[in-house]
Design an enzyme around this catalytic site. Structure first.
Site, mmCIF file in Angstrom:
data_model
loop_
_atom_site.group_PDB
_atom_site.id
_atom_site.type_symbol
_atom_site.label_atom_id
_atom_site.label_comp_id
_atom_site.label_asym_id
_atom_site.label_seq_id
_atom_site.Cartn_x
_atom_site.Cartn_y
_atom_site.Cartn_z
ATOM 1 N N HIS A 25 -0.432 -13.778 3.451
ATOM 2 C CA HIS A 25 -1.577 -13.583 2.564
ATOM 3 C C HIS A 25 -1.146 -12.747 1.362
ATOM 4 C CE1 HIS A 25 -5.337 -11.083 1.641
ATOM 5 N NE2 HIS A 25 -5.614 -12.312 1.222
ATOM 6 N N HIS A 110 -2.644 -9.318 -7.968
ATOM 7 C CA HIS A 110 -3.645 -8.886 -6.987
ATOM 8 C C HIS A 110 -4.043 -7.467 -7.378
ATOM 9 C CE1 HIS A 110 -5.117 -7.856 -2.713
ATOM 10 N NE2 HIS A 110 -6.004 -8.654 -3.302
#
Length: 312
Positions: A25, A110
């Site tokens: 992830h 991110h």
């Protein structure tokens, strides 16, 4: 680890959607830079907080944004075969003229910015060149602020690094043996390339559902994962997101902790000690399972081991 090349023939003859495949992830967040601007994936409030508190705010954001410790090559060597891409580029107005050209590069994102995607592609290509029986799935989950020129550049990079290795989208999910016999080592999941560019080598999002529980509650996550496997279409790839997701309450209660300590470690422990055991007992059709901090709890090896349970 060449685990795909070492599978028994009867397992390699199964479609990819019938194999157990470890995934990471936010795969490349090991490369995030604390000094970078806060990214466009973050809400406006976080942008203002970062401007007000500068390095302190970014240090906190960094601890909660990093989801992996191992770099791309180390993840591949461990056995990870599914990778999660979220991409953007640094706005030129936020950078000095000295760095303007460099920051036109498409980068991992991110909350903060990471490595240029071209560097990631180089690492994956190099590994695949040396491990000819291994197959990877590259899932382009999110693009932030990329225009058509940027996306054309990304398409060029994909073809530059992987053109001879790309598996075209097919009506039926191919077997691992089919891919290995043809030297096909890369599956690209990307709606933009499939729908807008009509790229035959790109697979649509619908070919690989990726439902998200969005919870920090163990019982809720486990119930969500079990329900997903029971309902999944076994004629398509399917991703089980075995992760806890940060919420504002968790962040406010633990601002100086980290995603690794507060979310990844308890989640990976639960998946390893409980969830995978329940999947095995229930004979549920596990496919891709995506986790944070892939090196913990021998999870990757445990997922790969599911393939030893499969029979023709």
């Amino acid at each position: 680890m060449d685990w795909m090349g070492e599978l028994e023939e009867q397992v390699r003859n199964r479609p990819l959607d019938h194999l157990a495949i470890p995934g990471s992830h936010n795969s490349f967040t090991y490369s995030l830079d604390k000094r970078s601007p806060v990214g466009p994936d973050e809400p406006g409030l976080m942008q203002k907080v970062a401007k007000l508190f500068g390095p302190l705010a970014k240090a906190i954001i960094y601890k909660w944004a990093v989801c992996q410790k191992l770099d791309a090559t180390a993840q591949l060597s461990l056995g990870v075969r599914y990778f999660d891409f979220r991409l953007s580029k640094v706005s030129a107005v936020k950078q000095s003229k000295k760095h303007k050209d460099k920051d036109k590069e498409i980068k991992i994102l991110h909350a903060l910015y990471g490595s240029p995607v071209n560097e990631i592609f180089k690492s994956i290509q190099s590994y695949l060149d040396d491990h000819g029986k291994e197959v990877v799935i590259l899932d382009f989950q999110h693009f932030y602020g990329l225009d058509q020129v940027d996306l054309a550049s990304l398409q060029h990079l994909v073809l530059q690094h992987f053109q001879t290795k790309l598996c075209h989208f097919l009506d039926q999910v191919p077997s691992l043996a089919y891919l290995q016999s043809r030297g096909l080592q890369v599956i690209i999941i990307c709606d933009y390339f499939y729908k807008i560019c009509n790229a035959p080598w790109s697979w649509p999002r619908s070919s690989c559902p990726n439902p998200w529980a969005n919870t920090t509650i163990p019982t809720d996550l486990e119930a969500f994962l079990m329900a997903g496997l029971r309902k999944r279409d076994t004629q398509r790839l399917f991703v089980s997101q075995a992760i806890f997701t940060l919420n504002l309450s968790t962040l406010l209660r633990n601002p100086f902790s980290s995603l690794e300590k507060r979310l990844a470690e308890p989640c990976d422990k639960m998946i390893s000690s409980e969830t995978l055991q329940q999947v095995r007992r229930s004979h549920l059709p596990l496919n891709i399972i995506m986790i944070d901090y892939v090196e913990k709890n021998d999870l990757v090896a445990s997922i790969i081991d599911f393939n030893n349970d499969f029979h023709s």
